[in-house]
Scaffold this motif. Structure first.
Motif, PDB file in Angstrom:
ATOM      1  N   ALA B  46       0.838  -1.202   0.000  1.00 59.33           N
ATOM      2  CA  ALA B  46       0.000   0.000   0.000  1.00 59.33           C
ATOM      3  C   ALA B  46       0.875   1.254   0.000  1.00 59.33           C
ATOM      4  O   ALA B  46       0.607   2.219  -0.733  1.00 59.33           O
ATOM      5  N   VAL B  47       1.939   1.209   0.775  1.00 57.39           N
ATOM      6  CA  VAL B  47       2.832   2.378   0.878  1.00 57.39           C
ATOM      7  C   VAL B  47       3.476   2.697  -0.476  1.00 57.39           C
ATOM      8  O   VAL B  47       3.642   3.858  -0.833  1.00 57.39           O
ATOM      9  N   VAL B  48       3.810   1.660  -1.242  1.00 50.17           N
ATOM     10  CA  VAL B  48       4.448   1.924  -2.549  1.00 50.17           C
ATOM     11  C   VAL B  48       3.429   2.066  -3.683  1.00 50.17           C
ATOM     12  O   VAL B  48       3.790   2.296  -4.830  1.00 50.17           O
ATOM     13  N   GLY B  49       2.151   1.937  -3.366  1.00 54.18           N
ATOM     14  CA  GLY B  49       1.110   2.176  -4.376  1.00 54.18           C
ATOM     15  C   GLY B  49       0.750   0.971  -5.214  1.00 54.18           C
ATOM     16  O   GLY B  49       0.207   1.114  -6.305  1.00 54.18           O
ATOM     17  N   LEU B  50       1.051  -0.230  -4.707  1.00 53.84           N
ATOM     18  CA  LEU B  50       0.757  -1.432  -5.497  1.00 53.84           C
ATOM     19  C   LEU B  50      -0.654  -1.960  -5.270  1.00 53.84           C
ATOM     20  O   LEU B  50      -1.164  -2.711  -6.097  1.00 53.84           O
ATOM     21  N   VAL B  51      -1.241  -1.622  -4.138  1.00 57.46           N
ATOM     22  CA  VAL B  51      -2.618  -2.089  -3.885  1.00 57.46           C
ATOM     23  C   VAL B  51      -3.487  -0.899  -3.466  1.00 57.46           C
ATOM     24  O   VAL B  51      -2.989   0.103  -2.951  1.00 57.46           O
ATOM     25  N   ASP B  52      -4.786  -1.029  -3.715  1.00 55.76           N
ATOM     26  CA  ASP B  52      -5.728   0.014  -3.296  1.00 55.76           C
ATOM     27  C   ASP B  52      -5.865  -0.026  -1.776  1.00 55.76           C
ATOM     28  O   ASP B  52      -5.787  -1.097  -1.164  1.00 55.76           O
ATOM     29  N   PHE B  53      -6.084   1.129  -1.180  1.00 52.44           N
ATOM     30  CA  PHE B  53      -6.183   1.181   0.280  1.00 52.44           C
ATOM     31  C   PHE B  53      -7.116   2.303   0.726  1.00 52.44           C
ATOM     32  O   PHE B  53      -7.430   3.205  -0.049  1.00 52.44           O
ATOM     33  N   GLU B  54      -7.520   2.202   1.987  1.00 50.10           N
ATOM     34  CA  GLU B  54      -8.237   3.302   2.633  1.00 50.10           C
ATOM     35  C   GLU B  54      -7.295   3.870   3.682  1.00 50.10           C
ATOM     36  O   GLU B  54      -6.468   3.146   4.235  1.00 50.10           O
ATOM     37  N   GLY B  55      -7.446   5.157   3.999  1.00 47.84           N
ATOM     38  CA  GLY B  55      -6.569   5.790   4.976  1.00 47.84           C
ATOM     39  C   GLY B  55      -5.632   6.782   4.297  1.00 47.84           C
ATOM     40  O   GLY B  55      -5.824   7.116   3.117  1.00 47.84           O
TER      41      GLY B  55
END
Lengths: 484, 244
Positions: B46-55
């Motif tokens: 999530a931090v590197v932008g590979l998966v969608d996330f909330e927050g």
């Protein structure tokens, strides 16, 4: 110590891996692995059965007619098919790693045997089938011909194995080596030859139809039997049909020796395959460029290493060549449709995850691929125009120029849509998605032409509406590109 | 340097990361520890932008964006390499896309990790350890401010492990930051300034090694602390006795 049967069973796992990787190499896009695994099992067996069938037909015909020329043709065909038909699979075999086996309680000698058996599995069905059918067929006609017939086919296969292994090693080095300078060109040539071998089965029909001509030449050459007896495969052919001369006897011995050496060389190299490292100390020369050029270079490298993409890219050029013997306008219009397919397929070169972690905008990726498509269009049109000029027909250069912005627009629109959908899901698996993307491309590329023909009917002018529509499409697509 | 607030990652109905918050300061090596499937890699992805996330994820005070990707050097747990390219071609591609102007650092890193013999062979033909080295070099070649390393020592030989650890320490000394995930407790204990223990998608403890020991009321090593905090210490003795 494991029995030969056990070693044969283990080699089956490695053969399936070789077959799987060969099929994977020839797939465009990101087809699901399950489909590739399934097709690798089926197509490898099917290919072997087809080759076995073709060779057995030749074997039966040769044994039935029992003429020298038939034996010559049969041995040549056998050598040719074994040397070229399995070239892609053997090239994959050359890169096969057997290091997994070193952690098992197996001796180095046993690992070598597994490697050799894996290699033999590539040819197993046709090899066994053609040998049995041919030897039995010959025995039924003339019992005395068994030995030369068997030796002849053994030498044919031995020489073919030597050729195919040498070429595999060569192609593996060329196809996978670095891309600097002239090696890129060499690699592209090797790639084409290598990929052509895959299509050999489709050319078999053509080869068979040419045999009657070959036979004519060979009958003529029979009058030189004393000289030809030294040559393969005449020496064995003469012996089979009872023409026993000094030259055919000596030739047979010499060629059998060569066949033995060929097999020995192949076996010693297979032993190296499972143990050696092909790595060598390398120079480090790094050329840093702009992101767009980096993508173009990367794509060109991937295209030159993947036969499926090489063919896809060369297809419009080949089509340009073939269509140039017809009428000009239909030739150009068909050529344009190939560019739509190319635009869609080129997206498959992108590793989505690698792109996600790099600071790269979709605009950069699309621009890079658009550059490649424009280059292919320019080369295809140049080929097409050259042939038309040679034929004494002046191509419509103005139309080609007028439609060029539309080609660029089509590439941008198709790739934008493909990348947009590709960011969420696999664009290569669903037929519906493929059809929508194709339709989009066809609409963009053919709209100027349709408008041109409508205006021609209504106002008697064709070129100007084509050029204007094409330019409008380009402006809109560039605006779209800037938004991405 | 890196602020993660209420990060949630879902795969369909499965919540892999549940409202996780932490920050990684400049000059700090921050470790994420957790059992398999705890949510470490999902957090990093999530931090590197590979998966969608909330927050919220902020790097250098700004939300995750096109520009911020150049501040990150990422070594994934699973290789993200273009296998048909050679390492050299891959470095050339990554460096060009990242706008690197000088290739000298690539040359130095190639020697540091001892892969000069392999740079002109396709990545697909390389061993796991060499692929890991290629992955590490491509993460370091643009001098990123934030290094995100997901199990970076997997497959590395002793020399390369030492070099990578030294690089991480030099990096934070120069004002960079490292977010580091590992299963090797000894290395985490030795390298990390602060550690977050993640279990079932949630951070269950965070602090320095000493703070974690205090929190878990354990005197032993970080491994003992980790097993206690994640509840994995239960039954170990019985299993060992049974095996013996």
């Amino acid at each position: 110590m494991p029995s030969l049967r056990e070693l044969w069973r283990i080699s089956g796992y490695f053969y399936r891996d070789v077959a799987f990787r060969t099929i994977l190499e020839t797939n465009v896009g990101r087809k699901s692995l399950e489909k590739v695994i399934k097709s690798s099992k089926n197509s490898m067996i099917l290919n072997k059965l087809i080759v076995a069938f073709v060779l057995c037909v030749f074997a039966v015909t040769t044994a039935y007619r029992f003429k020298t020329v038939d034996f010559v043709v049969f041995y040549i065909i056998t050598t040719f098919i074994f040397a070229f038909f399995f070239l892609q699979t053997t090239t994959t075999f050359v890169s096969q790693k057997f290091d997994l086996l070193f952690v098992l309680p197996l001796k180095e000698e046993e690992i070598s045997k597994i490697a050799i058996l894996t290699f033999l599995r590539i040819f197993d069905i046709p090899l066994i089938a053609v040998t049995l059918v041919f030897v039995i067929g010959v025995a039924l006609r003339d019992f005395r011909a068994i030995l030369p017939a068997f030796t002849g086919i053994a030498v044919s296969v031995a020489l073919a194995l030597g050729i195919v292994f040498y070429m595999s090693k060569l192609f593996y080095t060329k196809l996978t080596g670095s891309a600097s300078g002239w090696r890129s060109v060499v690699r592209l040539v090797c790639q084409i030859v290598w990929a052509l071998s895959f299509f050999l089965i489709y050319a078999l029909g053509g080869i068979l139809s040419r045999l009657s001509y070959l036979e004519g030449y060979l009958v003529f050459l029979e009058s030189y039997s004393n000289t030809l007896g030294f040559l393969f495969p005449f020496c064995y052919s003469y012996l089979c049909t009872g023409v026993i001369t000094f030259s055919s006897l000596l030739g047979s011995i010499l060629w059998t020796g060569l066949g033995y050496y060929s097999v020995k060389w192949v076996l010693s190299n297979i032993r190296k395959v499972q143990a050696i490292s092909i790595f060598q100390q390398s120079d480090v020369k790094i050329k840093l460029t702009s992101p767009t050029i980096a993508f173009v270079r990367k794509d060109m490298r991937l295209i030159s290493r993947n036969p499926a993409y090489t063919f896809l890219v060369l297809l419009p050029i080949f089509e340009g060549l073939m269509l140039s013997f017809g009428k000009f306008m239909p030739a150009v219009l068909i050529l344009l449709s190939f560019l739509v397919v190319l635009s869609y397929s080129l997206y498959g070169l992108e590793n989505v995850n690698v792109v996600k972690i790099l600071p790269v905008k979709p605009k950069t990726i699309i621009t890079a691929k658009m550059v490649i498509i424009s280059m292919i269009y320019a080369i295809s049109i140049a080929v097409l125009d050259t042939i038309f000029l040679v034929r004494g027909i002046c191509p419509d250069f103005l139309f080609e120029l007028a439609i060029t912005p539309s080609v660029i627009a089509m590439a941008i629109v198709t790739l934008s849509a493909t990348s947009k959908i590709g960011a969420k899901r696999d664009v290569f698996s669903g037929l519906e998605t493929v059809l929508i993307l194709f339709l989009l491309g066809f609409v963009v590329i053919y709209t100027p032409v349709i408008i041109g023909y409508v205006c021609k009917v209504l106002y008697g002018t064709f070129l100007m509406p084509v050029a204007v529509t094409s330019l409008v499409e380009l402006i809109f697509s560039l605006a779209l590109l800037n938004v991405l | 340097m890196l602020e993660v607030t209420d990060l949630t990652v879902k795969y369909g109905e499965v919540v892999a990361v549940d409202s996780v918050s932490f920050c990684v300061e400049k000059g700090e090596i921050f470790g994420i520890l957790g059992p398999n499937g705890a949510g470490k890699s999902s957090t990093i992805k999530a931090v590197v932008g590979l998966v969608d996330f909330e927050g919220k994820i902020r790097i250098n005070g700004k939300p995750l964006s096109f520009e911020s990707k150049n501040l990150i050097g990422y070594v994934p747990e699973e290789f993200m390499l273009i296998e048909s390219l050679t390492p050299l071609e891959f470095f050339e591609f990554v460096a060009s896309v990242r706008g690197v102007k000088n290739s000298r650092k690539i040359d130095i890193l190639i020697d540091a990790f001892g892969i000069r013999s392999y740079v002109n062979n396709p990545i697909a033909t390389l061993s796991m350890g060499t692929k890991q080295k290629v992955s590490i070099i491509s993460a370091l070649l643009h001098d990123p401010l934030l290094l995100i390393l997901d199990e970076p020592l997997n497959g590395l030989d002793a020399r390369s492990s030492r070099i990578l650890k030294e690089i991480m320490q030099k990096h934070v000394e120069r004002g960079g930051a490292v977010l580091f995930s590992t299963h090797i407790m000894e290395i985490a204990e030795k390298l990390c300034d602060r550690i977050a223990v993640i279990n079932n998608g949630r951070i269950i403890a965070e602090g320095t090694v000493d703070e974690l020991k205090e929190l878990a009321s354990v005197e032993g090593s970080l491994e003992d602390v980790f097993l206690k905090l994640t509840g994995q210490d239960v039954g170990i003795r019985e299993i060992i006795d049974a095996i013996s």
